[in-house]
Scaffold this active site. Structure first.
Site, PDB file in Angstrom:
ATOM      1  N   ASP A 185     -17.581  17.873  34.310  1.00 58.87           N
ATOM      2  CA  ASP A 185     -17.378  18.866  35.362  1.00 58.87           C
ATOM      3  C   ASP A 185     -17.037  20.239  34.786  1.00 58.87           C
ATOM      4  O   ASP A 185     -17.563  21.253  35.238  1.00 58.87           O
ATOM      5  CB  ASP A 185     -16.260  18.416  36.303  1.00 58.87           C
ATOM      6  CG  ASP A 185     -15.984  19.449  37.385  1.00 58.87           C
ATOM      7  OD1 ASP A 185     -16.930  19.826  38.105  1.00 58.87           O
ATOM      8  OD2 ASP A 185     -14.832  19.890  37.491  1.00 58.87           O
ATOM      9  N   GLU A 230      -7.247  -0.029  34.620  1.00 57.00           N
ATOM     10  CA  GLU A 230      -6.594   1.275  34.568  1.00 57.00           C
ATOM     11  C   GLU A 230      -7.021   2.045  33.329  1.00 57.00           C
ATOM     12  O   GLU A 230      -7.264   3.253  33.393  1.00 57.00           O
ATOM     13  CB  GLU A 230      -5.073   1.100  34.615  1.00 57.00           C
ATOM     14  CG  GLU A 230      -4.536   0.702  35.973  1.00 57.00           C
ATOM     15  CD  GLU A 230      -4.811  -0.747  36.388  1.00 57.00           C
ATOM     16  OE1 GLU A 230      -4.558  -1.086  37.554  1.00 57.00           O
ATOM     17  OE2 GLU A 230      -5.291  -1.552  35.558  1.00 57.00           O
TER      18      GLU A 230
END
Length: 167
Positions: free
Chosen positions: A131, A117
């Site tokens: 991005d 995680e």
């Protein structure tokens, strides 16, 4: 081929992949810390720091992406157990020149650790930085994603080599 009883816990007696049964493991507090770097042009880092990226606040969006990814790790990594996370913290630091460092700390109280995680959180945050900045710079590098430390569980604590040397 080694089977489940031969030390490879992710294979059944037919040699096929399986999710490990953690039913008999003790419930303990578990924490994992991971880190990754995003290397970019100094101008790109300056624009991130000044809030001058057209898509918005890069670090705020990356922070949320990292938290969401930590919560959805079992959807990405087939053999990971879905875990009730008790805390996820994403932090950013930079070297003032060209490198943004992302650190994720993930906590749970459960039967299995949160290393995946923490690593997923760092990776998703780094991909989000890419991005949001790709219109400014396409050759941004994501690297050095690693587990720094973990606590809890039957295998005990782990501290990465670099962190041991700093202690």
């Amino acid at each position: 081929m080694e089977r489940a009883g031969d030390g490879l816990t992710h294979f059944n007696e037919q040699g096929r992949a399986r999710m490990v049964d953690i039913s008999d493991k003790a419930v303990t507090a578990r924490v994992a810390v991971a880190e990754g770097r995003v290397v970019m042009a100094p101008e790109t880092l300056r624009r991130i720091r000044e809030g001058a990226i057209a898509k918005g606040d890069v670090l705020a969006v990356a922070q949320i992406a990292g938290i969401q990814a930590a919560k959805k790790t079992s959807d990405w990594i087939p053999m990971c157990h879905p875990l009730p996370l008790t805390g996820v913290d994403i932090r950013f630091s930079d070297d003032g020149t060209n490198t943004l460092t992302i650190t994720a700390e993930v906590k749970t109280t459960g039967r299995t650790g949160v290393e995946m995680e923490a690593l997923t959180a760092v990776t998703a945050a780094a991909l989000t930085v890419y991005d949001m900045c790709k219109a400014v710079q396409k050759d941004i590098i994501i690297d050095a994603v690693k587990l720094l430390a973990k606590t809890g569980g039957k295998n005990g604590d782990y501290i990465g080599l670099a962190e041991q040397q700093e202690s």
